[in-house]
Write an enzyme that holds these catalytic residues in place. Structure first.
Site, short mmCIF file in Angstrom:
data_model
loop_
_atom_site.label_atom_id
_atom_site.label_comp_id
_atom_site.label_asym_id
_atom_site.label_seq_id
_atom_site.Cartn_x
_atom_site.Cartn_y
_atom_site.Cartn_z
CE1 TYR A 190 -16.65 -65.99 -24.53
CE2 TYR A 190 -17.11 -67.66 -22.57
CZ TYR A 190 -17.64 -66.62 -23.39
OH TYR A 190 -18.63 -66.22 -23.10
CG ASP A 204 -17.88 -63.74 -16.02
OD1 ASP A 204 -18.48 -63.07 -17.26
OD2 ASP A 204 -17.91 -65.11 -15.93
CG HIS A 222 -20.17 -65.97 -29.29
ND1 HIS A 222 -19.25 -65.38 -28.78
CD2 HIS A 222 -21.15 -65.56 -28.32
CE1 HIS A 222 -19.31 -64.65 -27.44
NE2 HIS A 222 -20.58 -64.92 -27.27
CG HIS A 258 -24.28 -61.82 -27.58
ND1 HIS A 258 -23.50 -60.85 -26.88
CD2 HIS A 258 -23.92 -62.93 -27.11
CE1 HIS A 258 -22.82 -61.44 -26.21
NE2 HIS A 258 -22.95 -62.76 -26.41
CD GLU A 259 -25.31 -66.19 -27.15
OE1 GLU A 259 -24.35 -66.86 -27.60
OE2 GLU A 259 -25.71 -65.76 -25.90
CG HIS A 277 -20.65 -62.82 -19.90
ND1 HIS A 277 -20.09 -63.93 -19.37
CD2 HIS A 277 -21.33 -62.93 -20.96
CE1 HIS A 277 -20.71 -64.84 -20.33
NE2 HIS A 277 -21.38 -64.47 -21.16
CD GLU A 310 -19.77 -63.08 -23.86
OE1 GLU A 310 -20.68 -62.10 -24.00
OE2 GLU A 310 -19.91 -64.19 -24.44
#
Length: 547
Positions: free
Chosen positions: A375, A447, A364, A360-361, A449, A384
């Site tokens: 974002y 948000d 980005h 996931h990270e 997420h 996300e």
């Protein structure tokens, strides 16, 4: 490299009991006895030693030269191959190695030599001093690293005879080692003419080693590392020198997005190339997970999408583990091109180094180098979701029995205090209590997420379809906004479509309507307009109310 396995000849012992003639005959005729009746290593070395005496002239050996056995191979049919290194007046000879081949009865058959020139030097006293050779090698190391501000640079010269580059000559072989500005090990071997100081040759000498590590979440995993002397570094030269370092429970000092100082990333080292214990009490266990996650993410993008590294330039990122104290987060930072993992507080989260978190990270990073989705708002939700979607596909790609693929995000890191079994649920995002299952005009106010749920839901439906099912032991039940039944096209096609949409069609301002157009264009490119895949994309978006 595989080779024929050596076996030792079996030995018969009477153990105080007389063997009958029939027993001995049966043993002699036994297939097993014949299979084991090969010359031993010691016998092969003895046979080869005799061959050296008998064929010294053909092998270029003189009284000034010495030999030492490097390796022995005995084939299944008894033929023997003994490999030698050579010295000249006790100096190692580069290009002096040779292999003696013997028949099954030990008789000389032939030899292969690295070089055939005879060695005859007037003197083995150098005109160039050892310190001068060391300086020349250090300069060569700095030049090879394009002027990078190298640290802890050391050089160790050794006097040798160079028979590899034409007429044999006296030379210095110098190993120069250091660390680059990111803490990665660098090394170069420089061959210098011991008479003139001219460089004869030079080559990188970081040795790649295959080790293994006991991770917190993924079991025992293979690791590519580098060897520097007797120490191994958790740096992978096969994947752009990706490495993992210890942040020592410190944090970055950043003001208005500008970092004045950063937590360290001291590269993990190990003595035996077996890393971690699988327990959080061993600091290198989390490092194993982080490095493994980097490796699997790198391999997924390269092998599935043809992308060579996060930025597509072959350069590796790096990881920092043990960031802060009880830090309940993990993040990608473009400014350092690095991944950072906290240890969690133990109640809500454990160490945040799980495989899908890593995928996931680092995704980005891929997004920042491609569509650069802003974002915030709907584009932030897509940012996300892109990391959830492709990070999940990294987990499926890894095919790790200790952490099998699923459509749960972060299920390995959550603890009882979190109150849920995962961070997010792709089949029905609202199960986390906050995420959106379907698009609405207000979804961009959530948000990022939580607004990501719309695209996560789309991705699950496109891959697996709607309704109840069990996959890899996990139960899912994915609803649709319009009550439709969606038939999935599989994870591979989902990944191909989303990656092409991200890298070819999406831009920084893409919203959900734009994502629908981008993925339809990608499906048309890959599978054709009006294809089953194209129609499935349209149906999955409609099922989450993006029309």
């Amino acid at each position: 490299m595989s080779r024929t396995r050596n076996t030792r000849a079996s030995r018969l012992a009477t153990a105080g009991v007389a063997a009958t003639t029939a027993t001995l005959l049966a043993a002699a005729l036994s297939p097993a006895a014949h299979a084991d009746a090969r010359p031993s290593r010691a016998t092969a070395i003895s046979n080869a030693a005799q061959a050296l005496v008998q064929h010294a002239t053909a092998l270029g050996l003189t009284s000034a030269e010495g030999t030492s056995v490097r390796d022995v191979i005995v084939d299944g049919n008894g033929t023997q191959h003994v490999r030698y290194d050579r010295t000249y007046r006790e100096l190692p000879v580069l290009g002096g190695d040779f292999v003696v081949h013997l028949k099954s009865d030990g008789a000389y058959r032939s030899a292969d030599r690295a070089t055939r020139g005879r060695i005859s030097l007037a003197s083995i006293v150098p005109d160039v001093s050892a310190p001068k050779a060391a300086d020349l090698a250090v300069n060569a190391l700095r030049a090879a690293n394009l002027g990078d501000a190298l640290k802890q640079v050391q050089a160790k010269p050794q006097l040798v005879v160079d028979a590899l580059h034409g007429t044999p000559k006296l030379a210095w072989r110098t190993n120069a080692v250091g660390k680059d500005s990111l803490g990665n090990p660098v090394a170069r071997t420089v061959l210098t003419d011991a008479r003139t100081g001219a460089q004869i040759d030079a080559w990188d000498s970081i040795e790649t080693a295959t080790g293994d590590g006991k991770s917190l979440y993924s079991g025992t995993v293979p690791l590519q590392t580098t060897q520097s002397g007797s120490t191994y570094n958790l740096t992978d030269p096969t994947r752009g020198n990706t490495y993992t370092g210890d942040a020592a429970n410190k944090t970055d000092l950043c003001i208005f997005g500008i970092c004045i100082s950063r937590a360290p990333s001291t590269v993990f080292t190990d003595a035996d190339n077996h890393w971690g214990t699988g327990a959080a009490s061993d600091r290198s266990s989390a490092a194993v997970d982080a490095q493994y996650g980097t490796n699997e993410t790198w391999d997924y993008y390269k092998n599935v999408h043809g992308r060579n590294g996060i930025a597509g330039d072959g350069k590796g990122s790096y990881n920092r583990v043990h960031y802060g104290n009880s830090y309940n987060n993990a993040f990608w930072d473009d400014s350092c091109f690095c991944m950072t993992y906290g240890d969690g507080d133990g109640t809500t989260f454990g160490p945040l180094v799980a495989l899908d978190v890593a995928g996931h990270e680092m995704t980005h990073g891929v997004t920042s180098k491609t569509a650069a989705l802003t974002y915030s708002g709907e584009s932030g939700g897509l940012n996300e979701a892109t990391s959830d979607i492709l990070g999940t596909l990294v987990e499926w790609y890894a095919n790790n029995s200790s952490d099998p693929g699923d459509y749960l995000i972060g299920e390995k890191i959550v603890r009882s205090g979190f109150g849920k079994t995962a961070l997010r649920y792709m089949d029905q995002p609202s199960k986390d209590g906050s995420s959106a299952d379907y698009w609405s005009s207000s979804v961009g106010n959530l948000d990022v997420h939580y607004s990501s749920g719309v695209a996560n839901h789309f991705a699950y439906l496109l891959a697996e379809g709607s309704g109840a099912k069990t996959i890899n032991g996990v139960s899912y039940n994915s609803p649709t906004y319009n009550g439709s039944t969606v038939t999935g096209i599989g994870r591979d096609k989902l990944g191909a479509i989303w990656y092409r949409a991200l890298t070819v069609y999406m831009t920084s301002s893409t919203n959900y309507a734009g994502a629908r157009t981008a993925t339809l264009n990608a499906a048309k490119d890959l599978y054709g307009n009006g294809s089953a895949e194209y129609n499935a994309v349209a149906a999955a978006w409609s099922a989450v109310n993006v029309n």
